[in-house]
Design a protein around this motif. Structure first.
Motif, PDB file in Angstrom:
ATOM      1  N   GLN A   1       0.964  -1.348  -0.044  1.00 53.69           N
ATOM      2  CA  GLN A   1      -0.151   0.083  -0.048  1.00 53.69           C
ATOM      3  C   GLN A   1       0.969   1.056  -0.172  1.00 53.69           C
ATOM      4  O   GLN A   1       1.866   1.390   0.777  1.00 53.69           O
ATOM      5  N   VAL A   2       0.528   2.052  -0.953  1.00 53.07           N
ATOM      6  CA  VAL A   2       1.350   3.394  -1.228  1.00 53.07           C
ATOM      7  C   VAL A   2       0.428   4.397  -1.069  1.00 53.07           C
ATOM      8  O   VAL A   2      -0.877   4.508  -1.696  1.00 53.07           O
ATOM      9  N   GLN A   3       0.708   5.433  -0.217  1.00 49.68           N
ATOM     10  CA  GLN A   3       0.022   6.784  -0.196  1.00 49.68           C
ATOM     11  C   GLN A   3       0.758   8.094  -0.456  1.00 49.68           C
ATOM     12  O   GLN A   3       1.953   7.932  -0.006  1.00 49.68           O
ATOM     13  N   LEU A   4       0.389   8.849  -1.327  1.00 47.35           N
ATOM     14  CA  LEU A   4       0.917  10.210  -1.622  1.00 47.35           C
ATOM     15  C   LEU A   4      -0.128  11.242  -1.033  1.00 47.35           C
ATOM     16  O   LEU A   4      -1.102  10.995  -1.369  1.00 47.35           O
ATOM     17  N   VAL A   5       0.281  12.070   0.080  1.00 47.20           N
ATOM     18  CA  VAL A   5      -0.415  12.931   0.686  1.00 47.20           C
ATOM     19  C   VAL A   5       0.019  14.351   0.606  1.00 47.20           C
ATOM     20  O   VAL A   5       1.256  14.695   0.890  1.00 47.20           O
ATOM     21  N   GLU A   6      -0.943  15.236  -0.180  1.00 42.60           N
ATOM     22  CA  GLU A   6      -0.473  16.559  -0.373  1.00 42.60           C
ATOM     23  C   GLU A   6      -1.180  17.345   1.044  1.00 42.60           C
ATOM     24  O   GLU A   6      -2.009  16.986   1.504  1.00 42.60           O
ATOM     25  N   SER A   7      -0.445  18.564   1.066  1.00 42.48           N
ATOM     26  CA  SER A   7      -0.913  19.589   1.994  1.00 42.48           C
ATOM     27  C   SER A   7      -0.257  21.150   1.339  1.00 42.48           C
ATOM     28  O   SER A   7       0.523  20.991   0.481  1.00 42.48           O
ATOM     29  N   GLY A   8      -0.973  21.965   2.193  1.00 43.01           N
ATOM     30  CA  GLY A   8      -0.313  23.239   1.699  1.00 43.01           C
ATOM     31  C   GLY A   8      -1.311  24.009   0.705  1.00 43.01           C
ATOM     32  O   GLY A   8      -0.950  25.293   0.490  1.00 43.01           O
ATOM     33  N   GLY A   9      -2.531  23.690  -0.024  1.00 44.37           N
ATOM     34  CA  GLY A   9      -3.315  24.206  -0.715  1.00 44.37           C
ATOM     35  C   GLY A   9      -3.984  25.172  -0.068  1.00 44.37           C
ATOM     36  O   GLY A   9      -3.843  25.508   1.377  1.00 44.37           O
ATOM     37  N   TRP A 114      -0.666   8.529  -7.476  1.00 46.05           N
ATOM     38  CA  TRP A 114      -1.258   9.824  -7.348  1.00 46.05           C
ATOM     39  C   TRP A 114      -1.602  10.119  -5.787  1.00 46.05           C
ATOM     40  O   TRP A 114      -2.156   9.186  -5.310  1.00 46.05           O
ATOM     41  N   GLY A 115      -1.420  11.342  -5.366  1.00 44.93           N
ATOM     42  CA  GLY A 115      -2.333  11.800  -4.336  1.00 44.93           C
ATOM     43  C   GLY A 115      -3.649  12.352  -4.483  1.00 44.93           C
ATOM     44  O   GLY A 115      -4.095  12.118  -5.764  1.00 44.93           O
ATOM     45  N   GLN A 116      -4.256  12.636  -3.640  1.00 44.81           N
ATOM     46  CA  GLN A 116      -5.726  13.006  -3.585  1.00 44.81           C
ATOM     47  C   GLN A 116      -6.157  14.289  -4.138  1.00 44.81           C
ATOM     48  O   GLN A 116      -7.000  14.657  -4.628  1.00 44.81           O
ATOM     49  N   GLY A 117      -5.004  15.168  -4.310  1.00 42.59           N
ATOM     50  CA  GLY A 117      -5.328  16.741  -4.799  1.00 42.59           C
ATOM     51  C   GLY A 117      -5.237  17.513  -3.516  1.00 42.59           C
ATOM     52  O   GLY A 117      -6.057  17.320  -2.552  1.00 42.59           O
ATOM     53  N   THR A 118      -4.987  18.655  -3.836  1.00 46.12           N
ATOM     54  CA  THR A 118      -5.241  19.681  -2.999  1.00 46.12           C
ATOM     55  C   THR A 118      -5.703  21.250  -3.674  1.00 46.12           C
ATOM     56  O   THR A 118      -4.844  21.450  -4.936  1.00 46.12           O
ATOM     57  N   GLN A 119      -6.399  21.776  -3.304  1.00 41.42           N
ATOM     58  CA  GLN A 119      -6.992  22.860  -4.153  1.00 41.42           C
ATOM     59  C   GLN A 119      -6.096  24.310  -3.808  1.00 41.42           C
ATOM     60  O   GLN A 119      -5.796  24.465  -2.675  1.00 41.42           O
ATOM     61  N   VAL A 120      -5.925  24.883  -5.089  1.00 38.24           N
ATOM     62  CA  VAL A 120      -5.308  26.125  -4.857  1.00 38.24           C
ATOM     63  C   VAL A 120      -6.173  27.013  -5.635  1.00 38.24           C
ATOM     64  O   VAL A 120      -6.511  26.943  -6.832  1.00 38.24           O
ATOM     65  N   THR A 121      -6.573  28.178  -4.767  1.00 34.96           N
ATOM     66  CA  THR A 121      -7.624  29.175  -5.547  1.00 34.96           C
ATOM     67  C   THR A 121      -6.732  30.391  -5.423  1.00 34.96           C
ATOM     68  O   THR A 121      -6.437  30.815  -4.430  1.00 34.96           O
ATOM     69  N   VAL A 122      -6.669  31.227  -6.726  1.00 37.28           N
ATOM     70  CA  VAL A 122      -5.789  32.416  -6.898  1.00 37.28           C
ATOM     71  C   VAL A 122      -6.980  33.514  -7.199  1.00 37.28           C
ATOM     72  O   VAL A 122      -7.716  33.437  -8.397  1.00 37.28           O
TER      73      VAL A 122
END
Length: 124
Positions: A1-9, A114-122
């Motif tokens: 099992q591999v996980q890619l976890v994003e943060s910082g959005g 792939w990670g699950q994604g993190t939202q960036v709003t500008v």
């Protein structure tokens, strides 16, 4: 099992900065190329930047000079520093990793995760 976890959005105004981080965990031998992609509603997922295990970066042309990708092989992490952000860069940002996994016997193989994604709003 591999996980890619994003943060910082998050949300920033035009011209602002954000730093995205991604950590890989689970059962794998190592991580080859890692990268960041983004996807806006109604558009295809596009490459933003990649970095090889040896540290060689690649950027899509539109982010050259504004984004910086880096990685820590000991911690299996990849970061994306994003400066001078533009409203059109609003998107979900996804971490990508080419994971080296145990195969049968003494073998090994590479798989893209792939990670699950993190939202960036500008905002303008």
């Amino acid at each position: 099992q591999v996980q890619l976890v994003e943060s910082g959005g998050g949300s920033v105004q035009s011209g602002g900065s954000l730093r995205l981080s991604c950590a890989a965990s689970g059962s794998f031998l190592s991580v080859n190329t890692m990268g960041w992609y983004r996807q806006s509603p109604g558009k295809n997922r596009e490459l933003v930047a990649t970095i090889t295990r040896g540290g060689a970066p690649f950027y899509t042309g539109s982010v050259l000079g504004r984004f910086t990708i880096s990685r820590d092989n000991a911690r299996n992490t990849v970061d994306l520093q994003m400066d001078s952000l533009k409203p059109e860069e609003t998107a979900a940002y996804y971490c990508n990793g080419h994971m080296v996994l145990h195969g049968k016997g003494w073998g090994r193989y590479e798989r893209e995760d792939w990670g699950q994604g993190t939202q960036v709003t500008v905002s303008s």
